[in-house]
Motif scaffolding. Structure first.
Motif, PDB file in Angstrom:
ATOM      1  N   ALA A  22       0.839  -1.203   0.000  1.00 11.53           N
ATOM      2  CA  ALA A  22       0.000   0.000   0.000  1.00 11.53           C
ATOM      3  C   ALA A  22       0.871   1.249   0.000  1.00 11.53           C
ATOM      4  N   SER A  23       1.920   1.239   0.801  1.00 12.49           N
ATOM      5  CA  SER A  23       2.825   2.386   0.883  1.00 12.49           C
ATOM      6  C   SER A  23       3.545   2.616  -0.440  1.00 12.49           C
ATOM      7  N   ILE A  24       4.010   1.553  -1.063  1.00  9.87           N
ATOM      8  CA  ILE A  24       4.724   1.668  -2.334  1.00  9.87           C
ATOM      9  C   ILE A  24       3.792   2.196  -3.415  1.00  9.87           C
ATOM     10  N   LEU A  25       2.600   1.615  -3.518  1.00 12.20           N
ATOM     11  CA  LEU A  25       1.664   2.043  -4.552  1.00 12.20           C
ATOM     12  C   LEU A  25       1.259   3.500  -4.343  1.00 12.20           C
ATOM     13  N   ARG A  26       1.024   3.890  -3.102  1.00 13.16           N
ATOM     14  CA  ARG A  26       0.663   5.281  -2.803  1.00 13.16           C
ATOM     15  C   ARG A  26       1.812   6.213  -3.175  1.00 13.16           C
ATOM     16  N   SER A  27       3.026   5.844  -2.804  1.00 10.65           N
ATOM     17  CA  SER A  27       4.195   6.661  -3.107  1.00 10.65           C
ATOM     18  C   SER A  27       4.373   6.823  -4.613  1.00 10.65           C
ATOM     19  N   LEU A  28       4.189   5.749  -5.366  1.00 12.48           N
ATOM     20  CA  LEU A  28       4.318   5.826  -6.821  1.00 12.48           C
ATOM     21  C   LEU A  28       3.267   6.758  -7.420  1.00 12.48           C
ATOM     22  N   GLU A  29       2.041   6.687  -6.911  1.00 13.04           N
ATOM     23  CA  GLU A  29       0.982   7.558  -7.438  1.00 13.04           C
ATOM     24  C   GLU A  29       1.238   9.019  -7.084  1.00 13.04           C
ATOM     25  N   VAL A  30       1.767   9.284  -5.896  1.00 17.13           N
ATOM     26  CA  VAL A  30       2.111  10.652  -5.520  1.00 17.13           C
ATOM     27  C   VAL A  30       3.228  11.166  -6.432  1.00 17.13           C
ATOM     28  N   GLN A  31       4.210  10.324  -6.722  1.00 13.50           N
ATOM     29  CA  GLN A  31       5.271  10.718  -7.651  1.00 13.50           C
ATOM     30  C   GLN A  31       4.714  10.974  -9.050  1.00 13.50           C
ATOM     31  N   MET A  32       3.701  10.189  -9.431  1.00 17.22           N
ATOM     32  CA  MET A  32       3.057  10.408 -10.729  1.00 17.22           C
ATOM     33  C   MET A  32       2.383  11.778 -10.748  1.00 17.22           C
ATOM     34  N   LEU A  33       1.720  12.137  -9.665  1.00 14.51           N
ATOM     35  CA  LEU A  33       1.088  13.451  -9.577  1.00 14.51           C
ATOM     36  C   LEU A  33       2.122  14.564  -9.728  1.00 14.51           C
ATOM     37  N   GLU A  34       3.273  14.385  -9.105  1.00 14.90           N
ATOM     38  CA  GLU A  34       4.344  15.378  -9.202  1.00 14.90           C
ATOM     39  C   GLU A  34       4.907  15.433 -10.618  1.00 14.90           C
ATOM     40  N   LEU A  35       5.059  14.282 -11.255  1.00 13.41           N
ATOM     41  CA  LEU A  35       5.584  14.234 -12.616  1.00 13.41           C
ATOM     42  C   LEU A  35       4.639  14.925 -13.592  1.00 13.41           C
ATOM     43  N   ILE A  36       3.362  14.608 -13.501  1.00  9.50           N
ATOM     44  CA  ILE A  36       2.385  15.191 -14.422  1.00  9.50           C
ATOM     45  C   ILE A  36       2.256  16.688 -14.163  1.00  9.50           C
ATOM     46  N   GLY A  37       2.170  17.062 -12.902  1.00  9.16           N
ATOM     47  CA  GLY A  37       2.062  18.475 -12.546  1.00  9.16           C
ATOM     48  C   GLY A  37       0.884  19.145 -13.213  1.00  9.16           C
ATOM     49  N   PRO A  38       0.669  20.409 -12.897  1.00 14.62           N
ATOM     50  CA  PRO A  38      -0.402  21.136 -13.589  1.00 14.62           C
ATOM     51  C   PRO A  38       0.062  21.517 -14.984  1.00 14.62           C
ATOM     52  N   GLY A  39      -0.845  21.537 -15.896  1.00 14.65           N
ATOM     53  CA  GLY A  39      -0.516  21.987 -17.243  1.00 14.65           C
ATOM     54  C   GLY A  39      -0.502  23.501 -17.284  1.00 14.65           C
ATOM     55  N   PRO A  40      -0.066  24.079 -18.387  1.00 13.31           N
ATOM     56  CA  PRO A  40      -0.042  25.533 -18.515  1.00 13.31           C
ATOM     57  C   PRO A  40      -1.427  26.127 -18.287  1.00 13.31           C
TER      58      PRO A  40
END
Length: 191
Positions: A22-40
């Motif tokens: 659960a911790s790993i999957l959550r961490s990966l999804e949070v990193q995905m959110l950071e990678l995608i970031g807001p668009g212009p």
């Protein structure tokens, strides 16, 4: 089996995650959110400005983001002519912001579901309507890891035979786990 989906018989799926999974999957999804970031323009407080914001016209420089937001026209890896490049740019301009928003919503949905476990492992039931969100979020993680590992169709088998001391081994294990998770979710929702 822990860490993989099983059918619940009603179009929904369930997954048992231990605390580490659960911790790993959550961490990966949070990193995905950071990678995608807001668009212009997406970080604007003005809803009207956000509604009329236009996306980028050039593909992302980061190979992982380019894999998540590929060009709509032209063959991957092949040079494009001016007409194809113009069409891909125009398509990206009007679609990428929505695609980024959907990918963020999918990742956030998974994070919130895992947060519902209260920092513990446990079983999550994913309703039938939410299965496509989970499938999208897991697929985005797998595509990103595959891009970082430079996985191609030709060398997929080489991933299984990496020596333990190879620094890519932990990422490969995550990549394979996410692939198994994705496959088990597909099987669960089609059963």
């Amino acid at each position: 089996m822990a860490g993989l989906f099983e059918t619940t018989g009603d179009g929904s799926a369930a997954i048992a995650l231990d605390e580490v999974e659960a911790s790993i999957l959550r961490s990966l999804e949070v990193q995905m959110l950071e990678l995608i970031g807001p668009g212009p323009g997406e970080d604007s407080d003005d809803p009207l400005a956000a509604l009329f914001a236009e996306g980028p016209t050039a593909p992302p420089a980061d190979p992982a983001l380019h894999r998540l937001f590929p060009d709509a026209y032209g063959a991957p890896g092949e040079p494009a002519d001016l007409e194809t490049t113009a069409a891909a740019s125009e398509f990206r301009r009007y679609t990428e912001l929505d695609l980024r928003a959907r990918k963020r919503e999918d990742a956030l949905h998974v994070v919130r579901a895992i947060d519902g476990l209260g920092g513990q492992g446990g079983e999550l039931k994913v309703e039938a309507a939410d299965c496509p969100r989970w499938l999208g979020a897991v697929n985005d993680l797998r595509l990103t890891l595959g891009s970082r590992l430079e996985v191609t169709e030709d060398d997929d088998e080489g991933l299984y035979s990496l020596p333990d001391e190879d620094e890519r081994k932990p990422m490969v294990m995550l990549y394979l786990w996410l692939g198994a998770m994705q496959e088990s979710l597909l099987e669960a929702i089609t059963s």
